[in-house]
Design a protein around this motif. Structure first.
Motif: not given
Length: 313
Positions: A244, A255, A288-289
């Motif tokens: 990521t 992803i 993270r996303l």
């Protein structure tokens, strides 16, 4: 003879069980054997309490048992075990399959290769011994630990040790510290005769009911709970960070697909951890996303996700 019938005979399933599907996952290199019960099972099944006639009323979720390798490929047995209920007393129970070994996660043949001996006792483990053999003079193969001698305690009762082992790592569970000390002496004597050396740092006695615990096969065990050890969490954190990156040129869908594959495999092994383990991992992935989306939307602030700390911290 079909492959299903051949494996049915090799596993010795008899008339009460049958192999219904064999599949091979090339990506993981795993052979899966799906088994289910037959109607003949209920002709001989009896209530474990009163011995009365029983009937099937439910099935468990899909359970998995590690079996011996097939042509060097990992092999696992899957089955939705039936639950029976006594017609007389109404007692419900889970049917124990004929392939299940000492552990509910291994077949008895896998136990033969992985856990050569186990001395059981009644009661919770009060102390644990973790040994790690350093194979310095023989090939790194499965070490056959011989039967530990059962001696007499001060109360003229046999010592009660329970060994769980995989390859050269094993733990010995004892009810009291004195018996754990005796286990240390017995194992040291055997490894010395076999030309092996116990790891000086990893060979220790701990009280599993107190803080500190011990690590074994990727898990940390402590106070009746288990969760992934710090090194495993750090490794997962590194992998997710690599999947990521904020400057990734791939689509978000691609992803997420990669992240999901990693999480499914990780969960498959660590699914027996305490519940809040997965909430921590889920929060880390979301941060993270979120950080990736912030970057793509051109926002200058980093947000809470960009500085997501490693899972092991």
């Amino acid at each position: 003879m079909t492959p299903e019938r051949l494996l049915h005979e090799l596993l010795g399933l008899g008339l009460s069980w049958e192999v219904i599907e064999i599949r091979f996952e090339r990506g993981s290199g795993t052979v899966f054997l799906e088994i289910r019960e037959t109607p003949r099972l209920w002709e001989s099944a009896r209530c474990p309490e009163g011995g009365g006639l029983v009937f099937c009323y439910d099935h468990t979720e899909v359970l998995t048992w590690r079996h011996l390798n097939i042509f060097q490929h990992r092999c696992e047995i899957t089955c939705r075990l039936p639950r029976g209920k006594c017609r007389q007393c109404g007692q419900g129970f889970r049917v124990r399959p004929p392939w299940e070994g000492l552990s509910t996660h291994f077949t008895h043949l896998a136990d033969t290769g992985l856990i050569p001996q186990q001395i059981t006792w009644g009661g919770p483990p009060l102390s644990l011994l973790w040994d790690d053999c350093e194979l310095s003079s023989i090939p790194r193969t499965v070490v056959k630990i011989p039967a530990l001698c059962v001696t007499q305690s001060t109360k003229s009762e046999p010592m009660r040790w329970e060994m769980v082992r995989y390859a050269d790592d094993f733990v010995i569970l004892c009810p009291i510290e004195a018996e754990a000390q005796a286990a240390v002496a017995a194992v040291r004597a055997w490894v010395s005769e076999a030309g092996l050396v116990l790891h000086p740092e990893k060979t220790r006695i701990v009280d599993a009911t107190q803080r500190g615990g011990f690590d074994f096969l990727g898990y940390h065990f402590e106070r009746g709970l288990r969760w992934p050890r710090k090194k495993r969490l750090a490794k997962l954190s590194e992998k997710l960070r690599a999947q990521t990156p904020r400057l990734a040129g791939r689509s978000l869908q691609a992803i997420i697909a990669d992240v999901n594959r990693s999480l499914r495999g990780w969960y498959g092994y660590f699914q027996h951890s305490k519940a809040n383990t997965f909430a921590t991992v889920d929060g880390y992935v979301r941060r993270r996303l979120r950080s990736l989306l912030e970057k793509r939307r051109g926002r200058t602030r980093h947000g809470r996700g960009s500085g997501a700390p490693p899972l092991a911290q």
